[in-house]
Write an enzyme that holds these catalytic residues in place. Structure first.
Site, PDB file in Angstrom:
ATOM      1  N   ASP A  18       6.767   6.370 -32.013  1.00  0.00           N
ATOM      2  CA  ASP A  18       6.990   5.121 -32.743  1.00  0.00           C
ATOM      3  C   ASP A  18       8.099   5.277 -33.792  1.00  0.00           C
ATOM      4  OD1 ASP A  18       6.624   2.511 -33.453  1.00  0.00           O
ATOM      5  OD2 ASP A  18       4.774   2.831 -34.577  1.00  0.00           O
ATOM      6  N   HIS A  35      16.533   3.772 -29.747  1.00  0.00           N
ATOM      7  CA  HIS A  35      15.881   4.153 -28.484  1.00  0.00           C
ATOM      8  C   HIS A  35      16.645   5.296 -27.796  1.00  0.00           C
ATOM      9  CE1 HIS A  35      13.054   0.981 -28.979  1.00  0.00           C
ATOM     10  NE2 HIS A  35      13.893  -0.011 -28.714  1.00  0.00           N
ATOM     11  N   LEU A 129       4.683  22.889 -17.059  1.00  0.00           N
ATOM     12  CA  LEU A 129       4.198  21.717 -17.802  1.00  0.00           C
ATOM     13  C   LEU A 129       4.058  20.480 -16.894  1.00  0.00           C
ATOM     14  CD1 LEU A 129       3.859  20.341 -20.713  1.00  0.00           C
ATOM     15  CD2 LEU A 129       6.277  19.768 -20.457  1.00  0.00           C
TER      16      LEU A 129
END
Ligand code: FPP
Length: 247
Positions: A18, A35, A129
């Site tokens: 956020d 962004h 991962l």
């Protein structure tokens, strides 16, 4: 892990990324730059998580509510995700990273779903991962879909109503074969889950960090791991310290 402060590594870290817009506003820049910087933070975080030995990293990339943002911003976000998959897929694959996508898929239109499916397919045998991308994701929507599946299974005689358990619901969520998050991080100082992994977060440690997402980096990720290692997880039971005193 040599650093004793990192003795306990969470198996699954989930992040609400956020603050991209506020990061840009603070600098007098358009939100889209926030962004884009956010994608750089994604790259660094994926590397840090793999380095730390985290098994699952879930990133809240686009919520089912994000469609209500202005069309230009929605297009920017979709464009960045597209670019990320197109540009980074080969490298993630080389690094043995597996990509998984959670969220509603049925109603998605255009090229984004085929791209996400390709990323899952290409990396499905990778064993380092697992990067879980939450796209068009909303926790209540996920639970509604799981309950509908369960109702259909009851109707078809696959499961009896008496056999319905938390496990039966978990197995029908998008995250069916993914362990619950041990640690959920939210950046930008907001302190809420915003419809993210509500079912799965039952016993997660929550960490709210003041930094905006574009400023998130390897150091902040490792700081978060240190905080996690210092927490006392009880899962509704007694703390290991209290239990030792009580016995
Ligand atoms: C929150 O910032 C962030 C988002 C809504 C999207 C996060 C997306 C990215 C970092 C890019 C694409 C993702 C991947 C996995 C490549 P905000 O716009 O809500 O910030 P604000 O609250 O300050 O306005």
């Amino acid at each position: 892990m040599l650093n004793p402060e990192l003795a306990i590594i969470p198996r699954h870290v989930a992040i609400i990324m956020d603050g991209n817009g506020r990061w840009a506003n603070k600098r007098g820049l358009p939100r889209t730059i926030g962004h884009s910087k956010g994608v750089e933070a994604v790259r660094e975080t994926v590397k840090a998580a793999a380095e730390a030995g985290v098994e699952y990293l879930t990133l809240f990339a686009f919520s089912s509510e994000n469609w209500t943002r202005p069309e230009t911003e929605v297009n920017d976000l979709l464009g960045l995700l597209r670019k990320f998959i197109r540009r980074d897929l080969a490298e993630l694959h080389r690094e043995n990273v597996r990509i998984r996508v959670i969220g509603e898929r049925e109603k998605l239109r255009g090229d984004i779903l085929p791209l996400l499916l390709e990323a899952e397919e290409t990396t499905r045998h990778n064993t380092a991962l697992t990067l879980v991308i939450a796209f068009n994701y909303g926790s209540r929507d996920e639970i509604v879909r799981a309950v509908a599946k369960l109702a259909r299974d009851v109707q078809a005689g696959v499961i009896s109503p008496d056999a319905i358990s938390a496990e039966a619901i978990s197995r029908r969520l998008d995250t069916a074969d993914i362990p619950d998050p041990d640690l959920i991080i939210r950046t930008s100082g907001e302190e809420r889950l915003s419809n993210f992994l509500l079912w799965q977060a039952a016993y997660s440690e929550l960490l709210f960090m003041p930094e905006y997402w574009p400023d998130f980096d390897r150091k902040l990720f490792f700081d978060a791991l240190k905080t996690y290692a210092s927490r006392d997880r009880r899962f509704g039971g007694l703390s290991t310290k209290t239990a030792a005193v009580a016995s």
